[in-house]
Motif scaffolding. Structure first.
Motif, PDB file in Angstrom:
ATOM      1  N   SER A 184     -20.824  -2.429-103.297  1.00 38.50           N
ATOM      2  CA  SER A 184     -22.288  -2.494-103.418  1.00 38.50           C
ATOM      3  C   SER A 184     -22.669  -3.496-104.488  1.00 38.50           C
ATOM      4  N   LEU A 244     -26.393  -1.678 -95.686  1.00 33.63           N
ATOM      5  CA  LEU A 244     -27.650  -0.932 -95.776  1.00 33.63           C
ATOM      6  C   LEU A 244     -28.299  -1.163 -97.134  1.00 33.63           C
ATOM      7  N   ILE A 269     -29.992  -0.144-100.516  1.00 34.01           N
ATOM      8  CA  ILE A 269     -29.917   1.090-101.298  1.00 34.01           C
ATOM      9  C   ILE A 269     -31.317   1.668-101.464  1.00 34.01           C
ATOM     10  N   VAL A 302     -28.310   5.836-100.110  1.00 34.46           N
ATOM     11  CA  VAL A 302     -29.194   5.084 -99.222  1.00 34.46           C
ATOM     12  C   VAL A 302     -30.230   6.035 -98.651  1.00 34.46           C
TER      13      VAL A 302
END
Length: 469
Positions: A390, A460, A462, A356
């Motif tokens: 993810s 968050l 990427i 990130v």
């Protein structure tokens, strides 16, 4: 002058003009056709009569010649006169009541032609004289004069039909113009009234015009404009309302933060005030008193430090951050607290969580705060589990604890500044963490069950998603 009046007058003018020129054209064609027929009839009568009296002229039988002339006059009412000449050009028979007019042979000289036709303007009106040669090479001729009275009479009779027809056409034109002007002006009047409606700000209304012509197209555009203005007005009102709500929310937040800050500062300030009052009465300060004062000053310093961290405008130092390495670093920093409470940590992160783009120090602060909160939720020991996942756009890290959970009545206040259920602490940790994650384009949320535990999730974007966005 109104449009309807203009259309009416225009229609009447066009109708009358068209009728006028049509009547003139028809009248001209009719006259020419009638004269042609009249001339053909006169030629036919003169030719037949000349053949009939030819032998009588040779025999000088004037009695039978006059009888033939009289017979023709009896049958043909529009024949004005008939006369004939012999081979020498002398008039041998005629039908004139008052004698032969002087110079009559010069009215329509045939000369060497077989026939000649001449239009004569006499006291009795126009007469078409047809002269026919009886014997070729001689002066023997037969002249027949036929009046155009029948033509005049026919034209006069036609006037009795023509004038009412003109009046009828004008009346029809007036009615038609009124109907057509109404069909045209009524939709236009609706459009005009509709502009007044729009001028009053009554957006969203529509014109009921269903014609498929230009006026219908104009009405359709007006309706579209009305709906667009309504939509724009609603958006402006929503924006205005949102702005005021946002302003009110900001003022409310400032009030809450100020009240929270005042509340947090009040306790240590009260303690310090009591200590100083005691010093006035007993100036000697013990070591324990000094520690109390120092602790209260540290508490004030922490409150102000956390508050400044909450309200100040941060400058971010973005870089590519490995979430796996960051979690390991956080667990290393929290090792003392974890071991001191007898908590077991299960790290279930996948080996290749995406990178990130974030401020490493601030992100470390967020995860450390969440881990320490999980530790404090289990003062008698327990289990913390850290997992991650993810997709193509986001990376998520979940921090689970087996504490008592967050009561439902206070869940909506968890991220409020200065809200805390702990005996110590400023209540700014989660608020600061929430703002940091939000500033990174992510989100921080939780799920809790009383008596089971709580999980906080940090989501968050990427690094590749940030570059695309």
């Amino acid at each position: 002058m109104r449009v309807r009046t203009k259309i009416t007058w225009l229609t009447i003018t066009v109708a009358v003009t068209v009728v006028f020129f049509v009547i003139i054209a028809v009248r001209g064609v009719f006259i020419e056709a009638f004269r042609g027929e009249l001339e053909k009839r006169a030629v036919s009568i003169a030719g037949n009569l000349s053949d009939r009296v030819a032998d009588y002229i040779l025999l000088k039988d004037y009695f039978h010649i006059s009888g033939a002339f009289t017979e023709v006059l009896g049958k043909e009412k529009d024949v004005e006169y008939i006369f004939a000449t012999d081979q020498d050009g002398s008039i041998v028979a005629h039908t004139f009541d008052n004698g032969v007019p002087s110079g009559i042979l010069d009215w329509n000289p045939v000369n060497d032609r077989a026939m000649n036709i001449q239009l004569l303007d006499t006291e009795k009106g126009f007469i078409r004289d047809v002269g026919v040669t009886i014997f070729a090479g001689t002066k023997s001729q037969l002249h027949l004069g036929i009046r155009e009275d029948s033509l005049i009479q026919t034209l006069n009779r036609a006037r009795y039909v023509t004038y009412p027809s003109i009046l009828l056409v004008i009346c029809i034109g007036v009615i038609a113009s009124f109907v057509f002007s109404r069909l045209i002006t009524e939709p236009l009047n609706k459009c005009i009234e509709f502009t007044k409606v729009l001028g009053r700000g009554e957006y969203g209304t529509k014109i009921d015009v269903r014609s498929g012509d230009e006026v219908g197209y104009l009405a359709h555009n007006f309706n579209t404009l009305s709906m667009q203005l309504k939509s724009a007005k609603e958006k402006m009102e929503e924006a205005y309302t949102y702005t005021h709500l946002l302003q009110a929310e900001k003022l409310s937040s400032i009030g809450q933060i100020s009240a929270g800050l005042a509340h947090e500062l009040k306790n240590p300030m009260t303690t310090l005030k009591m200590m100083f009052q005691a010093f006035r009465e007993q100036p000697d300060m013990t070591k324990e008193d000094a520690e109390v004062i120092n602790n209260e000053i540290d508490k004030i310093d922490k409150i102000l430090t956390d508050f400044m961290g909450f309200v100040k405008q941060r400058s971010f130092n973005f870089s590519e951050v490995s979430l796996n390495e960051l979690i390991d670093r956080v667990l290393s920093l929290a090792t003392f607290d974890i071991k001191n409470t007898g908590i077991t940590v299960h790290r279930d992160l996948v080996d290749a969580l995406p990178v990130v783009k974030a401020d490493r120090a601030l992100l470390e602060q967020v995860f450390l705060n969440l881990v320490l909160n999980a530790v404090q939720a289990m003062p008698d020991g327990g289990e913390i589990r850290i997992s991650g996942k993810s997709d193509d756009r986001f990376a998520e890290v979940m921090i689970w604890d087996r504490g008592g959970g967050i009561p439902a009545v206070i869940r909506s206040k968890i991220f409020d500044p200065f809200f805390t259920t702990k005996d110590s602490g400023t209540g700014l940790g989660l608020s600061i963490a929430y703002n940091i994650i939000k500033s990174h384009g992510g989100s921080l949320f939780f799920n809790s069950n009383e008596g089971v535990g709580t999980v906080f999730t940090v989501r968050l974007p990427i690094a590749s998603e940030i570059e695309r966005g």
